[in-house]
Design a protein around this motif. Structure first.
Motif, PDB file in Angstrom:
ATOM      1  N   ASP A  64     -40.419 -33.200  -2.462  1.00 35.81           N
ATOM      2  CA  ASP A  64     -39.611 -32.996  -1.136  1.00 35.81           C
ATOM      3  C   ASP A  64     -38.183 -33.247  -1.656  1.00 35.81           C
ATOM      4  OD1 ASP A  64     -41.791 -32.776   0.632  1.00 35.81           O
ATOM      5  OD2 ASP A  64     -42.021 -34.867   0.748  1.00 35.81           O
ATOM      6  N   LEU A  65     -37.826 -34.310  -2.401  1.00 33.89           N
ATOM      7  CA  LEU A  65     -36.208 -34.471  -2.789  1.00 33.89           C
ATOM      8  C   LEU A  65     -35.626 -33.258  -3.263  1.00 33.89           C
ATOM      9  CD1 LEU A  65     -33.729 -36.273  -2.929  1.00 33.89           C
ATOM     10  CD2 LEU A  65     -34.836 -37.289  -5.270  1.00 33.89           C
ATOM     11  N   THR A  66     -36.298 -32.646  -4.350  1.00 35.30           N
ATOM     12  CA  THR A  66     -36.065 -31.268  -4.760  1.00 35.30           C
ATOM     13  C   THR A  66     -35.774 -30.159  -3.911  1.00 35.30           C
ATOM     14  OG1 THR A  66     -37.028 -32.057  -6.894  1.00 35.30           O
ATOM     15  CG2 THR A  66     -36.390 -29.756  -6.673  1.00 35.30           C
ATOM     16  N   LYS A  67     -36.831 -30.059  -3.116  1.00 36.74           N
ATOM     17  CA  LYS A  67     -36.905 -29.040  -1.991  1.00 36.74           C
ATOM     18  C   LYS A  67     -35.697 -29.201  -1.155  1.00 36.74           C
ATOM     19  CE  LYS A  67     -39.274 -26.442   1.450  1.00 36.74           C
ATOM     20  NZ  LYS A  67     -40.056 -26.567   2.712  1.00 36.74           N
ATOM     21  N   TRP A  68     -35.545 -30.309  -0.616  1.00 33.40           N
ATOM     22  CA  TRP A  68     -34.338 -30.729   0.158  1.00 33.40           C
ATOM     23  C   TRP A  68     -33.001 -30.536  -0.375  1.00 33.40           C
ATOM     24  CZ3 TRP A  68     -31.109 -35.147   0.079  1.00 33.40           C
ATOM     25  CH2 TRP A  68     -30.270 -35.152   1.136  1.00 33.40           C
ATOM     26  N   ALA A  69     -32.925 -30.897  -1.891  1.00 34.32           N
ATOM     27  CA  ALA A  69     -31.555 -30.524  -2.326  1.00 34.32           C
ATOM     28  C   ALA A  69     -31.316 -29.016  -2.505  1.00 34.32           C
ATOM     29  CB  ALA A  69     -31.558 -31.279  -3.819  1.00 34.32           C
ATOM     30  N   ASN A  70     -32.136 -28.386  -2.807  1.00 36.49           N
ATOM     31  CA  ASN A  70     -32.187 -26.951  -2.946  1.00 36.49           C
ATOM     32  C   ASN A  70     -31.850 -26.319  -1.786  1.00 36.49           C
ATOM     33  OD1 ASN A  70     -32.365 -26.916  -5.754  1.00 36.49           O
ATOM     34  ND2 ASN A  70     -34.742 -26.643  -5.473  1.00 36.49           N
ATOM     35  N   GLU A  71     -32.407 -26.797  -0.540  1.00 38.63           N
ATOM     36  CA  GLU A  71     -32.037 -26.295   0.892  1.00 38.63           C
ATOM     37  C   GLU A  71     -30.428 -26.560   1.133  1.00 38.63           C
ATOM     38  OE1 GLU A  71     -34.859 -28.073   3.325  1.00 38.63           O
ATOM     39  OE2 GLU A  71     -36.446 -26.716   2.614  1.00 38.63           O
ATOM     40  N   ILE A  72     -30.099 -27.958   0.793  1.00 39.42           N
ATOM     41  CA  ILE A  72     -28.506 -28.312   1.299  1.00 39.42           C
ATOM     42  C   ILE A  72     -27.780 -27.536   0.199  1.00 39.42           C
ATOM     43  CG2 ILE A  72     -26.852 -30.154   0.595  1.00 39.42           C
ATOM     44  CD1 ILE A  72     -28.516 -30.621   3.086  1.00 39.42           C
ATOM     45  N   PHE A  73     -27.968 -27.032  -0.862  1.00 40.46           N
ATOM     46  CA  PHE A  73     -27.351 -26.210  -1.814  1.00 40.46           C
ATOM     47  C   PHE A  73     -27.292 -24.759  -1.186  1.00 40.46           C
ATOM     48  CE2 PHE A  73     -26.570 -23.235  -5.373  1.00 40.46           C
ATOM     49  CZ  PHE A  73     -25.339 -23.810  -5.753  1.00 40.46           C
ATOM     50  N   ALA A  74     -28.431 -24.246  -0.786  1.00 39.11           N
ATOM     51  CA  ALA A  74     -28.489 -22.892  -0.311  1.00 39.11           C
ATOM     52  C   ALA A  74     -27.536 -22.820   1.124  1.00 39.11           C
ATOM     53  CB  ALA A  74     -29.937 -22.308  -0.078  1.00 39.11           C
ATOM     54  N   TYR A  75     -27.621 -23.853   1.943  1.00 37.05           N
ATOM     55  CA  TYR A  75     -27.001 -23.789   3.116  1.00 37.05           C
ATOM     56  C   TYR A  75     -25.561 -23.809   3.024  1.00 37.05           C
ATOM     57  CZ  TYR A  75     -24.961 -26.005   7.611  1.00 37.05           C
ATOM     58  OH  TYR A  75     -24.359 -26.106   8.425  1.00 37.05           O
ATOM     59  N   ALA A  76     -25.026 -24.852   1.970  1.00 36.94           N
ATOM     60  CA  ALA A  76     -23.588 -24.829   1.628  1.00 36.94           C
ATOM     61  C   ALA A  76     -23.182 -23.539   1.057  1.00 36.94           C
ATOM     62  CB  ALA A  76     -23.373 -26.264   0.830  1.00 36.94           C
ATOM     63  N   THR A  77     -23.782 -23.165   0.041  1.00 31.46           N
ATOM     64  CA  THR A  77     -23.471 -21.598  -0.708  1.00 31.46           C
ATOM     65  C   THR A  77     -23.225 -20.614   0.538  1.00 31.46           C
ATOM     66  OG1 THR A  77     -24.668 -22.194  -2.391  1.00 31.46           O
ATOM     67  CG2 THR A  77     -24.108 -20.114  -2.227  1.00 31.46           C
ATOM     68  N   ASN A  78     -24.186 -20.638   1.396  1.00 29.35           N
ATOM     69  CA  ASN A  78     -23.948 -19.495   2.511  1.00 29.35           C
ATOM     70  C   ASN A  78     -23.039 -19.728   3.481  1.00 29.35           C
ATOM     71  OD1 ASN A  78     -25.371 -17.360   4.061  1.00 29.35           O
ATOM     72  ND2 ASN A  78     -25.344 -18.977   5.570  1.00 29.35           N
ATOM     73  N   ALA A  79     -22.804 -20.984   3.809  1.00 24.97           N
ATOM     74  CA  ALA A  79     -21.633 -21.290   4.603  1.00 24.97           C
ATOM     75  C   ALA A  79     -20.148 -20.941   3.865  1.00 24.97           C
ATOM     76  CB  ALA A  79     -21.310 -22.611   5.039  1.00 24.97           C
ATOM     77  N   ALA A  80     -20.224 -21.158   2.584  1.00 22.82           N
ATOM     78  CA  ALA A  80     -18.945 -20.886   1.895  1.00 22.82           C
ATOM     79  C   ALA A  80     -18.931 -19.579   1.793  1.00 22.82           C
ATOM     80  CB  ALA A  80     -18.855 -21.425   0.577  1.00 22.82           C
ATOM     81  N   VAL A  81     -19.915 -18.913   1.459  1.00 21.17           N
ATOM     82  CA  VAL A  81     -19.576 -17.463   1.429  1.00 21.17           C
ATOM     83  C   VAL A  81     -19.454 -16.333   2.622  1.00 21.17           C
ATOM     84  CG1 VAL A  81     -20.890 -15.228   0.339  1.00 21.17           C
ATOM     85  CG2 VAL A  81     -20.834 -17.332  -0.783  1.00 21.17           C
ATOM     86  N   GLN A  82     -20.465 -16.931   3.522  1.00 24.25           N
ATOM     87  CA  GLN A  82     -20.456 -16.163   4.718  1.00 24.25           C
ATOM     88  C   GLN A  82     -19.182 -16.475   5.983  1.00 24.25           C
ATOM     89  OE1 GLN A  82     -22.440 -13.403   5.502  1.00 24.25           O
ATOM     90  NE2 GLN A  82     -23.176 -13.823   3.399  1.00 24.25           N
ATOM     91  N   GLN A  83     -18.781 -17.798   5.645  1.00 30.94           N
ATOM     92  CA  GLN A  83     -18.047 -18.259   6.545  1.00 30.94           C
ATOM     93  C   GLN A  83     -16.790 -18.844   6.185  1.00 30.94           C
ATOM     94  OE1 GLN A  83     -20.624 -21.301   8.865  1.00 30.94           O
ATOM     95  NE2 GLN A  83     -21.941 -19.850   9.303  1.00 30.94           N
ATOM     96  N   GLY A  84     -16.435 -18.736   4.888  1.00 33.03           N
ATOM     97  CA  GLY A  84     -15.394 -19.110   4.204  1.00 33.03           C
ATOM     98  C   GLY A  84     -15.446 -20.845   4.259  1.00 33.03           C
ATOM     99  N   LYS A  85     -16.307 -21.478   4.471  1.00 35.56           N
ATOM    100  CA  LYS A  85     -16.429 -22.944   4.400  1.00 35.56           C
ATOM    101  C   LYS A  85     -15.894 -23.475   3.073  1.00 35.56           C
ATOM    102  CE  LYS A  85     -17.907 -27.018   5.806  1.00 35.56           C
ATOM    103  NZ  LYS A  85     -17.261 -27.884   7.018  1.00 35.56           N
ATOM    104  N   GLN A  86     -15.241 -24.494   3.090  1.00 37.70           N
ATOM    105  CA  GLN A  86     -14.667 -25.030   2.046  1.00 37.70           C
ATOM    106  C   GLN A  86     -15.463 -26.628   1.924  1.00 37.70           C
ATOM    107  OE1 GLN A  86     -10.757 -24.819   1.283  1.00 37.70           O
ATOM    108  NE2 GLN A  86     -10.629 -22.273   1.290  1.00 37.70           N
ATOM    109  N   TRP A  87     -15.923 -26.713   0.883  1.00 42.33           N
ATOM    110  CA  TRP A  87     -16.514 -27.966   0.603  1.00 42.33           C
ATOM    111  C   TRP A  87     -15.719 -29.027  -0.310  1.00 42.33           C
ATOM    112  CZ3 TRP A  87     -20.322 -28.939   4.017  1.00 42.33           C
ATOM    113  CH2 TRP A  87     -20.898 -27.730   4.633  1.00 42.33           C
ATOM    114  N   THR A  88     -15.207 -30.141   0.294  1.00 40.26           N
ATOM    115  CA  THR A  88     -14.309 -31.059  -0.639  1.00 40.26           C
ATOM    116  C   THR A  88     -15.105 -31.184  -2.034  1.00 40.26           C
ATOM    117  OG1 THR A  88     -13.686 -32.046   1.348  1.00 40.26           O
ATOM    118  CG2 THR A  88     -13.329 -33.316  -0.614  1.00 40.26           C
ATOM    119  N   GLY A  89     -14.459 -30.924  -3.061  1.00 44.91           N
ATOM    120  CA  GLY A  89     -14.744 -31.441  -4.431  1.00 44.91           C
ATOM    121  C   GLY A  89     -15.530 -30.268  -5.146  1.00 44.91           C
ATOM    122  N   PHE A  90     -15.482 -29.083  -4.375  1.00 43.58           N
ATOM    123  CA  PHE A  90     -16.129 -27.756  -4.729  1.00 43.58           C
ATOM    124  C   PHE A  90     -15.311 -26.656  -4.746  1.00 43.58           C
ATOM    125  CE2 PHE A  90     -19.799 -30.935  -3.634  1.00 43.58           C
ATOM    126  CZ  PHE A  90     -20.251 -30.828  -4.988  1.00 43.58           C
TER     127      PHE A  90
END
Length: 98
Positions: free
Chosen positions: A72-98
């Motif tokens: 569950d922890l691994t799946k959740w971490a992968n979902e967070i990564f995919a969500y953050a990547t999508n927001a960065a690519v599709q919406q230009g979201k910038q995540w502090t430290g990345f």
């Protein structure tokens, strides 16, 4: 299918609107809010905050406890990564430290 329409959908809508009872589990995979859900995050972070006891080597009991939650922890971490990547690519979201 009726169960999904009559049970899951209303609960999903409550969760997405910040209402209802938050109880993480296997059913989170059906929820649109699962990636951003604080209750799910807190549940998964319990494993990440696991207090390791002295001596520095984990016991079999501790390893078994971690193994119960690691998928569950691994799946959740992968979902967070995919969500953050999508927001960065599709919406230009910038995540502090990345």
């Amino acid at each position: 299918m009726n169960g999904q329409k009559n049970t899951l959908k209303p609960k999903q809508n409550l969760a997405f609107n910040g209402e209802g009872e938050y109880k993480p589990g296997d059913w989170c995979r059906f929820c649109r809010a699962s990636v951003e859900c604080r209750a799910r995050a807190e549940e998964n972070l319990k494993v990440a905050k696991f207090e390791f006891k002295k001596p520095p080597l984990l016991t079999d009991v501790e390893i078994a406890e971690i193994l119960l939650h690691v998928n569950d922890l691994t799946k959740w971490a992968n979902e967070i990564f995919a969500y953050a990547t999508n927001a960065a690519v599709q919406q230009g979201k910038q995540w502090t430290g990345f």
